[in-house]
Scaffold this motif. Structure first.
Motif, PDB file in Angstrom:
ATOM      1  N   PHE A  42      43.834  10.205 -25.444  1.00  0.00           N
ATOM      2  CA  PHE A  42      44.465  11.209 -24.487  1.00  0.00           C
ATOM      3  C   PHE A  42      44.453  10.317 -23.234  1.00  0.00           C
ATOM      4  O   PHE A  42      43.395   9.847 -22.831  1.00  0.00           O
ATOM      5  CB  PHE A  42      43.553  12.304 -24.076  1.00  0.00           C
ATOM      6  N   TYR A  43      45.531  10.395 -22.502  1.00  0.00           N
ATOM      7  CA  TYR A  43      45.887   9.676 -21.147  1.00  0.00           C
ATOM      8  C   TYR A  43      45.879  10.732 -20.242  1.00  0.00           C
ATOM      9  O   TYR A  43      47.037  11.303 -20.158  1.00  0.00           O
ATOM     10  CB  TYR A  43      46.828   8.462 -21.502  1.00  0.00           C
ATOM     11  N   ILE A  44      44.811  10.798 -19.216  1.00  0.00           N
ATOM     12  CA  ILE A  44      45.099  11.760 -18.351  1.00  0.00           C
ATOM     13  C   ILE A  44      45.023  10.997 -17.006  1.00  0.00           C
ATOM     14  O   ILE A  44      44.056  10.412 -16.387  1.00  0.00           O
ATOM     15  CB  ILE A  44      43.818  12.829 -18.420  1.00  0.00           C
ATOM     16  N   VAL A  45      46.254  11.414 -16.408  1.00  0.00           N
ATOM     17  CA  VAL A  45      46.222  10.355 -14.885  1.00  0.00           C
ATOM     18  C   VAL A  45      45.392  10.853 -13.795  1.00  0.00           C
ATOM     19  O   VAL A  45      44.987  12.208 -13.806  1.00  0.00           O
ATOM     20  CB  VAL A  45      47.775  10.490 -14.565  1.00  0.00           C
ATOM     21  N   ASP A  46      45.117  10.011 -12.986  1.00  0.00           N
ATOM     22  CA  ASP A  46      44.138  10.638 -11.848  1.00  0.00           C
ATOM     23  C   ASP A  46      44.856   9.633 -10.689  1.00  0.00           C
ATOM     24  O   ASP A  46      44.327   9.854  -9.425  1.00  0.00           O
ATOM     25  CB  ASP A  46      42.838  10.065 -11.921  1.00  0.00           C
ATOM     26  N   ASP A  47      45.907   9.078 -10.944  1.00  0.00           N
ATOM     27  CA  ASP A  47      46.465   8.183  -9.462  1.00  0.00           C
ATOM     28  C   ASP A  47      47.966   8.913  -9.140  1.00  0.00           C
ATOM     29  O   ASP A  47      48.942   8.184  -8.542  1.00  0.00           O
ATOM     30  CB  ASP A  47      46.660   6.899  -9.839  1.00  0.00           C
ATOM     31  N   ILE A  48      48.385  10.241  -9.587  1.00  0.00           N
ATOM     32  CA  ILE A  48      49.474  10.901  -9.081  1.00  0.00           C
ATOM     33  C   ILE A  48      49.058  12.236  -8.280  1.00  0.00           C
ATOM     34  O   ILE A  48      47.992  12.866  -8.754  1.00  0.00           O
ATOM     35  CB  ILE A  48      50.387  11.355 -10.594  1.00  0.00           C
ATOM     36  N   PRO A  49      49.800  12.455  -7.347  1.00  0.00           N
ATOM     37  CA  PRO A  49      49.608  13.690  -6.480  1.00  0.00           C
ATOM     38  C   PRO A  49      49.576  14.885  -7.400  1.00  0.00           C
ATOM     39  O   PRO A  49      50.100  15.009  -8.467  1.00  0.00           O
ATOM     40  CB  PRO A  49      50.510  13.567  -5.487  1.00  0.00           C
ATOM     41  N   GLU A  50      48.911  15.951  -6.917  1.00  0.00           N
ATOM     42  CA  GLU A  50      48.885  17.064  -7.563  1.00  0.00           C
ATOM     43  C   GLU A  50      50.510  17.789  -7.464  1.00  0.00           C
ATOM     44  O   GLU A  50      51.429  17.218  -6.537  1.00  0.00           O
ATOM     45  CB  GLU A  50      48.245  18.418  -7.061  1.00  0.00           C
ATOM     46  N   PRO A  51      51.083  18.467  -8.550  1.00  0.00           N
ATOM     47  CA  PRO A  51      52.369  18.775  -8.659  1.00  0.00           C
ATOM     48  C   PRO A  51      52.972  19.357  -7.349  1.00  0.00           C
ATOM     49  O   PRO A  51      54.138  19.240  -7.030  1.00  0.00           O
ATOM     50  CB  PRO A  51      52.299  19.793  -9.704  1.00  0.00           C
ATOM     51  N   SER A  52      52.132  20.040  -6.610  1.00  0.00           N
ATOM     52  CA  SER A  52      52.747  20.785  -5.319  1.00  0.00           C
ATOM     53  C   SER A  52      52.786  19.817  -4.228  1.00  0.00           C
ATOM     54  O   SER A  52      53.494  20.274  -3.036  1.00  0.00           O
ATOM     55  CB  SER A  52      51.694  21.911  -4.946  1.00  0.00           C
TER      56      SER A  52
ATOM     57  N   THR B  71      47.429  11.680 -40.820  1.00  0.00           N
ATOM     58  CA  THR B  71      47.893  10.248 -40.779  1.00  0.00           C
ATOM     59  C   THR B  71      48.392   9.923 -39.592  1.00  0.00           C
ATOM     60  O   THR B  71      48.568   8.778 -39.064  1.00  0.00           O
ATOM     61  CB  THR B  71      48.599   9.437 -41.841  1.00  0.00           C
ATOM     62  N   ASP B  72      48.878  10.877 -38.672  1.00  0.00           N
ATOM     63  CA  ASP B  72      49.670  10.864 -37.552  1.00  0.00           C
ATOM     64  C   ASP B  72      48.674  10.205 -36.538  1.00  0.00           C
ATOM     65  O   ASP B  72      47.433  10.468 -36.416  1.00  0.00           O
ATOM     66  CB  ASP B  72      50.060  12.151 -37.003  1.00  0.00           C
ATOM     67  N   ARG B  73      49.137   9.183 -35.924  1.00  0.00           N
ATOM     68  CA  ARG B  73      48.485   8.794 -34.482  1.00  0.00           C
ATOM     69  C   ARG B  73      49.291   8.633 -33.477  1.00  0.00           C
ATOM     70  O   ARG B  73      50.662   8.540 -33.486  1.00  0.00           O
ATOM     71  CB  ARG B  73      47.838   7.231 -35.090  1.00  0.00           C
ATOM     72  N   GLY B  74      48.669   8.576 -32.305  1.00  0.00           N
ATOM     73  CA  GLY B  74      49.643   8.468 -30.891  1.00  0.00           C
ATOM     74  C   GLY B  74      48.862   8.691 -29.802  1.00  0.00           C
ATOM     75  O   GLY B  74      47.475   8.973 -29.809  1.00  0.00           O
ATOM     76  N   VAL B  75      49.734   8.960 -28.571  1.00  0.00           N
ATOM     77  CA  VAL B  75      49.256   9.160 -27.336  1.00  0.00           C
ATOM     78  C   VAL B  75      49.274  10.539 -26.989  1.00  0.00           C
ATOM     79  O   VAL B  75      50.667  10.738 -26.865  1.00  0.00           O
ATOM     80  CB  VAL B  75      49.498   7.996 -26.325  1.00  0.00           C
ATOM     81  N   ILE B  76      48.535  11.257 -26.322  1.00  0.00           N
ATOM     82  CA  ILE B  76      48.956  12.485 -25.415  1.00  0.00           C
ATOM     83  C   ILE B  76      48.811  12.085 -24.069  1.00  0.00           C
ATOM     84  O   ILE B  76      47.616  11.740 -23.555  1.00  0.00           O
ATOM     85  CB  ILE B  76      48.271  13.513 -25.804  1.00  0.00           C
ATOM     86  N   ALA B  77      49.789  12.373 -23.407  1.00  0.00           N
ATOM     87  CA  ALA B  77      49.705  11.790 -21.820  1.00  0.00           C
ATOM     88  C   ALA B  77      49.833  13.262 -20.975  1.00  0.00           C
ATOM     89  O   ALA B  77      50.877  13.702 -21.186  1.00  0.00           O
ATOM     90  CB  ALA B  77      50.742  10.849 -21.518  1.00  0.00           C
ATOM     91  N   ILE B  78      48.909  13.484 -20.041  1.00  0.00           N
ATOM     92  CA  ILE B  78      49.000  14.685 -19.317  1.00  0.00           C
ATOM     93  C   ILE B  78      48.976  14.223 -17.649  1.00  0.00           C
ATOM     94  O   ILE B  78      48.107  13.488 -17.485  1.00  0.00           O
ATOM     95  CB  ILE B  78      47.848  15.579 -19.533  1.00  0.00           C
TER      96      ILE B  78
END
Length: 204
Positions: A4-14, A163-170
């Protein structure tokens, strides 16, 4: 395995600057995975705007952008996406469930914003008022549980088999800053979490 990649360097959506930085973050992720990505948007307007912003730059990297708003059927778009070597697929609400692309053709799912139901919807407003009338909290009792359910469906587009592998980015930093963020994280499947794009590159 999942990251899980959860950003913290992008402003909030509003906040100002969200759209530009969110588009840049997406393009960076697509380059790390060489496409193979499904992006789940919460609004058609955001999808179109992002598609306009990233398509030309990605084409230079040989990555094709398939876009739900181009008029093709979902079945056709999914088939084109599966067949393409380096491609990304941008979709809105109908793509949050029932989309099944097993194996390496889909290695990254990006969620642009937490899927809260729009406040302007009259049915939503009516249901919220009923909760208020009996002294309840509409956000905790309705808005948050529904968003968590939608988010789980979105996350489920990536992890379909053992067997699935990958990244979830929020790409919604509210998950790190708001009181409800921990509840949302606790509801997601157990997996390694990171806030660093370098970890995503290393994963692939």
């Amino acid at each position: 395995s999942t990251l899980f990649y959860i950003v913290d360097d992008i402003p909030e959506p509003s906040e100002p600057g969200y759209q530009q930085l969110m588009s840049q973050a997406m393009a960076e992720l697509f380059r790390a995975t060489e496409g193979r990505a499904l992006v789940l948007f919460t609004s058609h307007a955001q999808l179109r705007q992002t598609s306009n912003t990233i398509s030309t730059a990605l084409a230079r990297d040989g990555i094709t952008v398939f876009n739900q708003s181009d008029g093709s059927s979902r079945t056709q778009l999914l088939e084109d996406f599966r067949q393409a070597e380096k491609a990304v697929l941008l979709g809105t609400r109908s793509y949050w469930e029932g989309v099944d692309v097993p194996g390496e053709a889909l290695s990254l799912v990006i969620i642009d914003k937490l899927p809260f139901t729009p406040h302007r919807d009259p049915v939503v407003q009516y249901r919220q008022q009923l909760i208020r009338d009996r002294g309840g909290n509409p956000f905790d009792e309705m808005t948050l549980p529904e968003a968590i359910l939608a988010l789980k469906q979105g996350v489920g587009r990536l992890i379909r088999t053992e067997t699935d592998r990958g990244v979830i980015a929020i790409l919604d930093s509210r998950i790190n800053t708001k009181r409800y963020g921990q509840k949302i994280i606790a509801s997601l499947p157990r997996a390694r979490r990171t806030r660093r794009i370098q970890d995503v590159r290393a994963f692939f």
